[in-house]
Design a protein around this motif. Structure first.
Motif, PDB file in Angstrom:
ATOM      1  N   GLU A  16       5.500  -2.810   0.795  1.00 45.23           N
ATOM      2  CA  GLU A  16       4.162  -3.006   1.363  1.00 45.23           C
ATOM      3  C   GLU A  16       3.170  -2.003   0.782  1.00 45.23           C
ATOM      4  OE1 GLU A  16       1.966  -3.259   5.750  1.00 45.23           O
ATOM      5  OE2 GLU A  16       4.118  -2.825   5.594  1.00 45.23           O
ATOM      6  N   ILE A  17       3.588  -0.734   0.683  1.00 47.98           N
ATOM      7  CA  ILE A  17       2.713   0.299   0.128  1.00 47.98           C
ATOM      8  C   ILE A  17       2.473   0.054  -1.361  1.00 47.98           C
ATOM      9  CG2 ILE A  17       2.508   2.754  -0.380  1.00 47.98           C
ATOM     10  CD1 ILE A  17       2.056   2.061   2.525  1.00 47.98           C
ATOM     11  N   LYS A  18       3.534  -0.377  -2.063  1.00 45.04           N
ATOM     12  CA  LYS A  18       3.377  -0.666  -3.492  1.00 45.04           C
ATOM     13  C   LYS A  18       2.370  -1.800  -3.708  1.00 45.04           C
ATOM     14  CE  LYS A  18       8.045   0.812  -4.790  1.00 45.04           C
ATOM     15  NZ  LYS A  18       9.388   0.362  -5.268  1.00 45.04           N
ATOM     16  N   GLN A  19       2.442  -2.818  -2.856  1.00 49.41           N
ATOM     17  CA  GLN A  19       1.512  -3.941  -2.975  1.00 49.41           C
ATOM     18  C   GLN A  19       0.089  -3.493  -2.679  1.00 49.41           C
ATOM     19  OE1 GLN A  19       2.370  -7.174  -4.004  1.00 49.41           O
ATOM     20  NE2 GLN A  19       0.144  -7.224  -4.206  1.00 49.41           N
ATOM     21  N   LEU A  20      -0.081  -2.663  -1.661  1.00 46.15           N
ATOM     22  CA  LEU A  20      -1.397  -2.130  -1.335  1.00 46.15           C
ATOM     23  C   LEU A  20      -1.954  -1.320  -2.502  1.00 46.15           C
ATOM     24  CD1 LEU A  20      -3.710  -1.444   0.649  1.00 46.15           C
ATOM     25  CD2 LEU A  20      -2.322   0.493   1.432  1.00 46.15           C
ATOM     26  N   ALA A  21      -1.104  -0.493  -3.102  1.00 47.10           N
ATOM     27  CA  ALA A  21      -1.530   0.327  -4.232  1.00 47.10           C
ATOM     28  C   ALA A  21      -1.961  -0.540  -5.410  1.00 47.10           C
ATOM     29  CB  ALA A  21      -0.402   1.267  -4.645  1.00 47.10           C
ATOM     30  N   LEU A  22      -1.190  -1.595  -5.691  1.00 44.55           N
ATOM     31  CA  LEU A  22      -1.560  -2.509  -6.777  1.00 44.55           C
ATOM     32  C   LEU A  22      -2.898  -3.181  -6.508  1.00 44.55           C
ATOM     33  CD1 LEU A  22       1.768  -4.326  -7.764  1.00 44.55           C
ATOM     34  CD2 LEU A  22       0.313  -2.973  -9.267  1.00 44.55           C
ATOM     35  N   GLY A  28     -10.215  -1.588  -8.585  1.00 46.89           N
ATOM     36  CA  GLY A  28     -10.984  -0.507  -9.200  1.00 46.89           C
ATOM     37  C   GLY A  28     -10.105   0.639  -9.652  1.00 46.89           C
ATOM     38  N   PRO A  29      -9.728   0.699 -10.948  1.00 49.88           N
ATOM     39  CA  PRO A  29      -8.882   1.787 -11.457  1.00 49.88           C
ATOM     40  C   PRO A  29      -9.470   3.175 -11.220  1.00 49.88           C
ATOM     41  CG  PRO A  29      -8.995  -0.007 -13.042  1.00 49.88           C
ATOM     42  CD  PRO A  29      -9.986  -0.330 -11.968  1.00 49.88           C
ATOM     43  N   ARG A  30     -10.790   3.303 -11.318  1.00 52.81           N
ATOM     44  CA  ARG A  30     -11.414   4.622 -11.116  1.00 52.81           C
ATOM     45  C   ARG A  30     -11.301   5.058  -9.665  1.00 52.81           C
ATOM     46  NH1 ARG A  30     -17.042   4.381 -14.694  1.00 52.81           N
ATOM     47  NH2 ARG A  30     -16.031   4.096 -16.747  1.00 52.81           N
ATOM     48  N   LEU A  34      -9.242   8.315  -7.946  1.00 49.38           N
ATOM     49  CA  LEU A  34      -9.882   9.221  -6.998  1.00 49.38           C
ATOM     50  C   LEU A  34      -9.032   9.391  -5.734  1.00 49.38           C
ATOM     51  CD1 LEU A  34     -12.470  10.851  -6.245  1.00 49.38           C
ATOM     52  CD2 LEU A  34     -13.351   8.749  -5.227  1.00 49.38           C
ATOM     53  N   LEU A  35      -8.392   8.266  -5.299  1.00 47.17           N
ATOM     54  CA  LEU A  35      -7.618   8.301  -4.058  1.00 47.17           C
ATOM     55  C   LEU A  35      -6.155   8.700  -4.268  1.00 47.17           C
ATOM     56  CD1 LEU A  35      -8.881   4.954  -2.461  1.00 47.17           C
ATOM     57  CD2 LEU A  35      -9.651   7.276  -1.924  1.00 47.17           C
ATOM     58  N   LEU A  36      -5.740   8.768  -5.541  1.00 46.53           N
ATOM     59  CA  LEU A  36      -4.322   8.955  -5.870  1.00 46.53           C
ATOM     60  C   LEU A  36      -3.694  10.143  -5.156  1.00 46.53           C
ATOM     61  CD1 LEU A  36      -1.945   7.991  -7.621  1.00 46.53           C
ATOM     62  CD2 LEU A  36      -2.815   9.440  -9.457  1.00 46.53           C
ATOM     63  N   ASN A  37      -4.277  11.303  -5.315  1.00 51.84           N
ATOM     64  CA  ASN A  37      -3.694  12.519  -4.724  1.00 51.84           C
ATOM     65  C   ASN A  37      -4.014  12.644  -3.238  1.00 51.84           C
ATOM     66  OD1 ASN A  37      -2.555  13.416  -7.170  1.00 51.84           O
ATOM     67  ND2 ASN A  37      -4.542  14.229  -7.830  1.00 51.84           N
ATOM     68  N   SER A  40      -1.680  10.281  -1.520  1.00 55.45           N
ATOM     69  CA  SER A  40      -0.295  10.329  -2.027  1.00 55.45           C
ATOM     70  C   SER A  40       0.190   8.944  -2.456  1.00 55.45           C
ATOM     71  CB  SER A  40       0.643  10.908  -0.950  1.00 55.45           C
ATOM     72  OG  SER A  40       0.248  12.197  -0.568  1.00 55.45           O
ATOM     73  N   LEU A  41      -0.625   8.272  -3.226  1.00 56.13           N
ATOM     74  CA  LEU A  41      -0.285   6.926  -3.677  1.00 56.13           C
ATOM     75  C   LEU A  41       0.677   6.979  -4.866  1.00 56.13           C
ATOM     76  CD1 LEU A  41      -3.872   5.369  -3.546  1.00 56.13           C
ATOM     77  CD2 LEU A  41      -1.981   4.879  -1.986  1.00 56.13           C
ATOM     78  N   PRO A  42       1.350   5.858  -5.177  1.00 59.22           N
ATOM     79  CA  PRO A  42       2.236   5.822  -6.356  1.00 59.22           C
ATOM     80  C   PRO A  42       1.439   6.111  -7.626  1.00 59.22           C
ATOM     81  CG  PRO A  42       2.622   3.915  -4.948  1.00 59.22           C
ATOM     82  CD  PRO A  42       1.415   4.590  -4.406  1.00 59.22           C
ATOM     83  N   SER A  43       2.075   6.766  -8.590  1.00 57.39           N
ATOM     84  CA  SER A  43       1.396   7.077  -9.847  1.00 57.39           C
ATOM     85  C   SER A  43       1.090   5.791 -10.614  1.00 57.39           C
ATOM     86  CB  SER A  43       2.259   8.002 -10.706  1.00 57.39           C
ATOM     87  OG  SER A  43       3.440   7.322 -11.110  1.00 57.39           O
ATOM     88  N   ILE A  44       0.147   5.891 -11.534  1.00 54.74           N
ATOM     89  CA  ILE A  44      -0.233   4.729 -12.343  1.00 54.74           C
ATOM     90  C   ILE A  44       0.950   4.250 -13.185  1.00 54.74           C
ATOM     91  CG2 ILE A  44      -1.740   3.938 -14.217  1.00 54.74           C
ATOM     92  CD1 ILE A  44      -3.905   5.775 -13.067  1.00 54.74           C
ATOM     93  N   SER A  45       1.765   5.189 -13.677  1.00 58.15           N
ATOM     94  CA  SER A  45       2.947   4.796 -14.462  1.00 58.15           C
ATOM     95  C   SER A  45       3.925   3.998 -13.605  1.00 58.15           C
ATOM     96  CB  SER A  45       3.638   6.029 -15.041  1.00 58.15           C
ATOM     97  OG  SER A  45       4.052   6.914 -14.010  1.00 58.15           O
ATOM     98  N   THR A  46       4.018   4.328 -12.304  1.00 56.87           N
ATOM     99  CA  THR A  46       4.872   3.557 -11.388  1.00 56.87           C
ATOM    100  C   THR A  46       4.349   2.137 -11.233  1.00 56.87           C
ATOM    101  OG1 THR A  46       5.494   5.538 -10.142  1.00 56.87           O
ATOM    102  CG2 THR A  46       5.790   3.424  -9.030  1.00 56.87           C
TER     103      THR A  46
END
Length: 242
Positions: A16-22, A28-30, A34-37, A40-46
């Motif tokens: 569910e979290i992975k889908q939300l992150a995608l 919006g990649p930018r 901004l929200l990544l850290n 605590s979202l999955p890294s872009i490489s993930t």
């Protein structure tokens, strides 16, 4: 909040979290960076490892159109206006054995047919925004000879219909001046006086892209002499200009 107590190497995410992150990343990649850290979202490489699991086979992949449909969900009507571009490139004929799929790839394969003749060309389709700067490759086809005739017409018409079904408004179709595309334009009755063809009841403008038009005009000047105001324009005249 729980992940903040752990080291990054210990982060674990459910589907569910992975889908939300995608979803956030697609919109919006930018914003995602901004929200990544902070969240605590999955890294872009993930996320890229997740999308690499999507299987892109030759032809029009239904799941891919579903992804695009979600990606454009919040586009304005103006942003959904786009052009469909097509191009064809020559390939070195090779066959590859994919161990994980137990399959040999490199044969002729389109939407409806697959033969055991090695492919010599790749036919590629891409959509690009008119009013907003975005672009997205949508399909490719491996063909043993240049994609022509009814195969080409079926692919173009079906692609435009699918793009319309997911909400995109294709205003024009753009190609170079390859013989197969010139033949297609004649098959759908495109002329200088009628620079469009119809898919259903909707008109689609047909455009030969300007760089190729300029190149073809230049080539014609080098191959033939022209008379203008009783003056003969020859190749040597153009050599001085260029």
């Amino acid at each position: 909040m729980n992940l903040k107590k752990k080291q990054k190497e210990g982060y674990r995410y459910n589907n569910e979290i992975k889908q939300l992150a995608l979803n956030i990343y697609f919109l919006g990649p930018r914003v995602y960076k901004l929200l990544l850290n902070t969240l605590s979202l999955p890294s872009i490489s993930t996320l890229k490892r997740l999308t690499h699991k999507f299987e892109m086979i030759p032809g029009l992949n239904e799941f891919f159109f579903n992804i695009i449909k979600y990606k454009i969900k919040y586009f304005t009507d103006e942003a959904k206006e786009c052009v469909l571009c097509a191009d064809e490139m020559a390939l070195k004929s090779n066959l590859y054995y994919m161990l994980n799929k137990d399959e040999i790839i490199g044969f002729h394969q389109t939407n409806k047919t697959k033969t055991y003749t090695p492919a010599k060309y790749a036919f590629v389709l891409m959509v690009r925004g008119i009013n907003v700067n975005w672009k997205q490759p949508i399909a490719y086809f491996l063909v043993s000879s240049s994609c022509t005739g009814y195969d080409l017409q079926d692919i173009i018409f079906e692609t435009i219909r699918k793009l319309f079904d997911i909400g995109l408004n294709v205003k024009a179709f753009i190609t170079d001046m390859g013989s197969n595309f010139v033949s297609f334009s004649k098959n759908v009755n495109v002329t200088p006086a009628r620079p469009f063809f119809k898919v259903g009841e909707k008109k689609k403008i047909y455009i030969f892209d300007p760089p190729h038009l300029l190149k073809s005009t230049r080539n014609m000047f080098f191959q033939h002499n022209f008379r203008f105001n009783n003056n003969l324009i020859e190749k040597k005249t153009l050599n001085i200009i260029f």
